[in-house]
Scaffold this motif. Sequence first.
Motif, PDB file in Angstrom:
ATOM      1  N   GLU A  11       0.869  -1.168   0.000  1.00 37.28           N
ATOM      2  CA  GLU A  11       0.000   0.000   0.000  1.00 37.28           C
ATOM      3  C   GLU A  11       0.911   1.224   0.000  1.00 37.28           C
ATOM      4  N   ILE A  12       0.950   1.923  -1.132  1.00 40.23           N
ATOM      5  CA  ILE A  12       1.852   3.054  -1.289  1.00 40.23           C
ATOM      6  C   ILE A  12       1.332   4.263  -0.537  1.00 40.23           C
ATOM      7  N   ALA A  13       0.017   4.419  -0.522  1.00 39.03           N
ATOM      8  CA  ALA A  13      -0.687   5.457   0.233  1.00 39.03           C
ATOM      9  C   ALA A  13      -2.059   4.870   0.547  1.00 39.03           C
ATOM     10  N   PRO A  14      -2.785   5.449   1.497  1.00 37.38           N
ATOM     11  CA  PRO A  14      -4.109   4.876   1.814  1.00 37.38           C
ATOM     12  C   PRO A  14      -4.996   4.764   0.577  1.00 37.38           C
ATOM     13  N   ASN A 159       0.423  13.178  -4.401  1.00 32.21           N
ATOM     14  CA  ASN A 159      -0.549  13.487  -3.362  1.00 32.21           C
ATOM     15  C   ASN A 159      -1.779  14.108  -4.022  1.00 32.21           C
ATOM     16  N   THR A 160      -2.776  14.449  -3.255  1.00 34.31           N
ATOM     17  CA  THR A 160      -4.029  14.945  -3.828  1.00 34.31           C
ATOM     18  C   THR A 160      -4.060  16.464  -3.977  1.00 34.31           C
ATOM     19  N   TYR A 167       6.076  12.743  -3.427  1.00 31.57           N
ATOM     20  CA  TYR A 167       5.623  11.654  -4.277  1.00 31.57           C
ATOM     21  C   TYR A 167       6.553  10.459  -4.095  1.00 31.57           C
ATOM     22  N   THR A 168       6.079   9.298  -4.562  1.00 28.34           N
ATOM     23  CA  THR A 168       6.835   8.051  -4.473  1.00 28.34           C
ATOM     24  C   THR A 168       6.886   7.430  -5.856  1.00 28.34           C
ATOM     25  N   SER A 184      -7.021   8.038  -1.872  1.00 26.05           N
ATOM     26  CA  SER A 184      -6.054   8.252  -2.962  1.00 26.05           C
ATOM     27  C   SER A 184      -6.706   8.306  -4.338  1.00 26.05           C
ATOM     28  N   ILE A 187      -5.325  11.252  -6.433  1.00 28.51           N
ATOM     29  CA  ILE A 187      -3.893  11.563  -6.364  1.00 28.51           C
ATOM     30  C   ILE A 187      -3.394  12.039  -7.729  1.00 28.51           C
ATOM     31  N   HIS A 189      -0.635  11.651 -10.426  1.00 31.35           N
ATOM     32  CA  HIS A 189       0.213  10.518 -10.777  1.00 31.35           C
ATOM     33  C   HIS A 189       0.703  10.698 -12.209  1.00 31.35           C
TER      34      HIS A 189
END
Length: 221
Positions: A11-14, A159-160, A167-168, A184, A187, A189
């Motif tokens: 899970e990279i973000a919720p 992010n949103t 960022y990842t 998310s 987000i 991307h």
Amino acid sequence: MNALIPRPIREIAPGAVHVPEWLTLDQQRELVTACREWATGPVPIRHTELPRGGVMSVRTVCVGWHWQPYRYTRTAGDVNGRRVAAFPEWMADLGRRALAAAYGDGDPAAAADYTPDTALINFYDGQAKMGMHQDKDERSSAPVVSLSIGDTCAFRVGNTETRTKPYTDVELASGDLFVFGGPSRYIFHGVPKVHEGTADPATGLTSGRLNITMRVTGLTG
């Protein structure tokens, strides 16, 4: 191609979940075959022109609904005026299984209400990129299901609030699944790089990357 070191589900973000090697080789070949058929029409694959005159480096073909910046229509007024190919039920089933794999611990009942009705299929050659953006042209906040086939890419999960950090970067390889929903869903991307020469010819795609994103438009008619 399977990694030498197994890659776990992350899970990279919720609400943003990466499931490596989710598609089998047979499934990847079947999707490549289907995408090749859609790419020839009724509305063929094309470089999308943006409102300010730019042209996207990826090539896109749609099923179910036709996407053009920044709306959905049944017919492709910006291409040839024809109605796009229907969204197949087998793809909706695949989307539900994907959602179950990412969110429901493999339980299809957890994703039974997911009803994707469109897919955007993007083809990246070695030079194509995708800038940071949000998928927000839909009237539904249901999750987006993203499948990768072919060359590995760097997928930037932001992010949103902003196109910039934090960022990842996540490596998406052939067969990988990525789902983003819940907190998310919106987000930013993008894809800053495609790693040329990493595609497995056994998928039926010898070069480039196919990205299939299933969405719920929330539209009728």
